[in-house]
Motif scaffolding. Sequence first.
Motif, PDB file in Angstrom:
ATOM      1  N   LEU A 216      -5.936  49.283   4.489  1.00  0.00           N
ATOM      2  CA  LEU A 216      -6.914  48.556   5.308  1.00  0.00           C
ATOM      3  C   LEU A 216      -8.149  49.419   5.541  1.00  0.00           C
ATOM      4  CD1 LEU A 216      -4.742  46.800   8.051  1.00  0.00           C
ATOM      5  CD2 LEU A 216      -5.386  45.988   5.769  1.00  0.00           C
TER       6      LEU A 216
ATOM      7  N   PRO B 192      -2.128  45.833   3.256  1.00  0.00           N
ATOM      8  CA  PRO B 192      -1.322  46.977   3.707  1.00  0.00           C
ATOM      9  C   PRO B 192      -0.275  47.371   2.669  1.00  0.00           C
ATOM     10  CG  PRO B 192      -1.483  45.289   5.407  1.00  0.00           C
ATOM     11  CD  PRO B 192      -2.019  44.681   4.169  1.00  0.00           C
TER      12      PRO B 192
ATOM     13  N   ILE C 293     -11.854  44.199   9.703  1.00  0.00           N
ATOM     14  CA  ILE C 293     -10.702  44.962   9.226  1.00  0.00           C
ATOM     15  C   ILE C 293     -10.035  44.120   8.141  1.00  0.00           C
ATOM     16  CG2 ILE C 293      -8.475  45.989   9.824  1.00  0.00           C
ATOM     17  CD1 ILE C 293      -9.463  46.291  12.678  1.00  0.00           C
ATOM     18  N   SER C 294      -9.951  44.653   6.920  1.00  0.00           N
ATOM     19  CA  SER C 294      -9.418  43.855   5.817  1.00  0.00           C
ATOM     20  C   SER C 294      -8.761  44.746   4.780  1.00  0.00           C
ATOM     21  CB  SER C 294     -10.530  43.023   5.168  1.00  0.00           C
ATOM     22  OG  SER C 294     -11.509  43.879   4.607  1.00  0.00           O
TER      23      SER C 294
ATOM     24  N   TYR D 152      -4.690  41.078   4.678  1.00  0.00           N
ATOM     25  CA  TYR D 152      -4.881  41.121   6.127  1.00  0.00           C
ATOM     26  C   TYR D 152      -6.375  41.045   6.421  1.00  0.00           C
ATOM     27  CZ  TYR D 152      -4.520  42.745  10.987  1.00  0.00           C
ATOM     28  OH  TYR D 152      -4.587  42.839  12.355  1.00  0.00           O
ATOM     29  N   SER D 153      -6.738  40.310   7.487  1.00  0.00           N
ATOM     30  CA  SER D 153      -8.144  40.203   7.870  1.00  0.00           C
ATOM     31  C   SER D 153      -8.248  39.982   9.378  1.00  0.00           C
ATOM     32  CB  SER D 153      -8.820  39.046   7.120  1.00  0.00           C
ATOM     33  OG  SER D 153     -10.179  38.932   7.485  1.00  0.00           O
TER      34      SER D 153
END
Length: 465
Positions: free
Chosen positions: A145, A157, A153-154, A117-118
């Motif tokens: 995260l 999860p 935000i990376s 996730y980014s």
Amino acid sequence: MSFASRRDASQSSSVRPRRADLLNRTFTNARLVISGDCRDLRLPSGASDSLKGRPAIQRSLILMRISRLLLLSVLAAAVAGVVIPSAGALTFPDEICPVAQGTVIKVCPAGETAKPYSMQIKGREGTGCVPYVRFKSVGALPPGLTLSSDGLISGTPTQPGEWTFWIDMQDIPSWEGGIFWCGDDKSTERQFSITINPGINIVQNALNPKVTFLNKPYPGFQLSASGASSAQTWSVKSGALPPGMTVGSNGVVSGTPTAAGDFTFVIQVSDGGRSDSETYTLTVVEELKITQAKPPAAEVGQPFAMEPKATGGRPALSWSIEGGGSLPAGLTLDPTTGAISGKPTLAGSYPLKLAVQDQLGLVQTVDITVVVATKLSAVKSALPVVKIGKLYKARLTARGGATPLKWRILGGLPGLLPTGIKLNAKTGEFSGVATGKTGLYRLRMQVTDKLGVKASLPIVLKVVA
């Protein structure tokens, strides 16, 4: 030109800087706000506070010098085409993580468990000291995260659910390494939300086995996925399996490979709206086999040499003794070639498990037994009397040595056996019916073993009527 002060949170009002320091900091941190008459000058609070309590003449001189310096900087900026920006109140833009209807919470794009996730958080251009700002989170982000100081935000999860948290955005003032015109460290914060949905994830990250044999059926391997519905479809997304092998729509990898090599491919599973993929490598080689490992004869004090052979697998090969066995004293194993050599010093029977391993970790073993004989010797003993006309049998004895043994007459007086008596060279046995003359037959006998070791002894055959 009028002056206004802005409080500098990094400076203590109890500190009174020197005049030179004040001029330097004032010139560095002062910020021009371009208004209608282009004459509004704001000084950092530390500078304004430092002017208080000074004699009026001294304050006037300091302000005159500041005015001259700033006037020169404005003129220089105008000539060079430099624009010193004006800023409104620091705020977040609307287009990044839009506010959910009926709330004040900014909702970021949803993620899936086990999927990277980014999301880049930014400040609105033209507000505060953007882009010279830093970020920090207040409250828990979804597990896996993190929020970096530059607003990214990376992560990956690890747990499904909805997480609501605050993000604080703060100007980076010039005295903390920010842009020269940023004269404050004001901040703002907003509430954000990220939803993490259960993802579909392939459980296995490698095939088992990941090495198979040329022209031998692959044992078959069932792939599976977590979080997927019962309606799963498996397929090859990219690359290719070894010729002769397939992955079924049910996720079973099977077949008989017909070409050797390393084959890398991506397998995908889908349950309609979601999918996941995993990269696999399957190696095909000829089956590893030990083709030669029979130990030769061994005897105490005699040179011993054995070199086993193996085919298949992926070179280079390495050899070892497994299972707790040990070589006879005096012998050693070369792990590179598998050769066993030396001169054994102790007789006995030595069962061993000889193992060979290739670069892929394939292992083959074979059970062998090294038998070490004692040193060859001929046993001296009296032979029975030979009677003319009677059947005669007698045997010479040897100890140790590597079989088979071979006997022969070296010589003596008269150097021949009695007429009618013969020697069995394999067994050392005398037999027959004597027909010759009576007398004593003195002979020297020799025994030779398989390794060429020799031993001898004198004998006497007495022939009587």
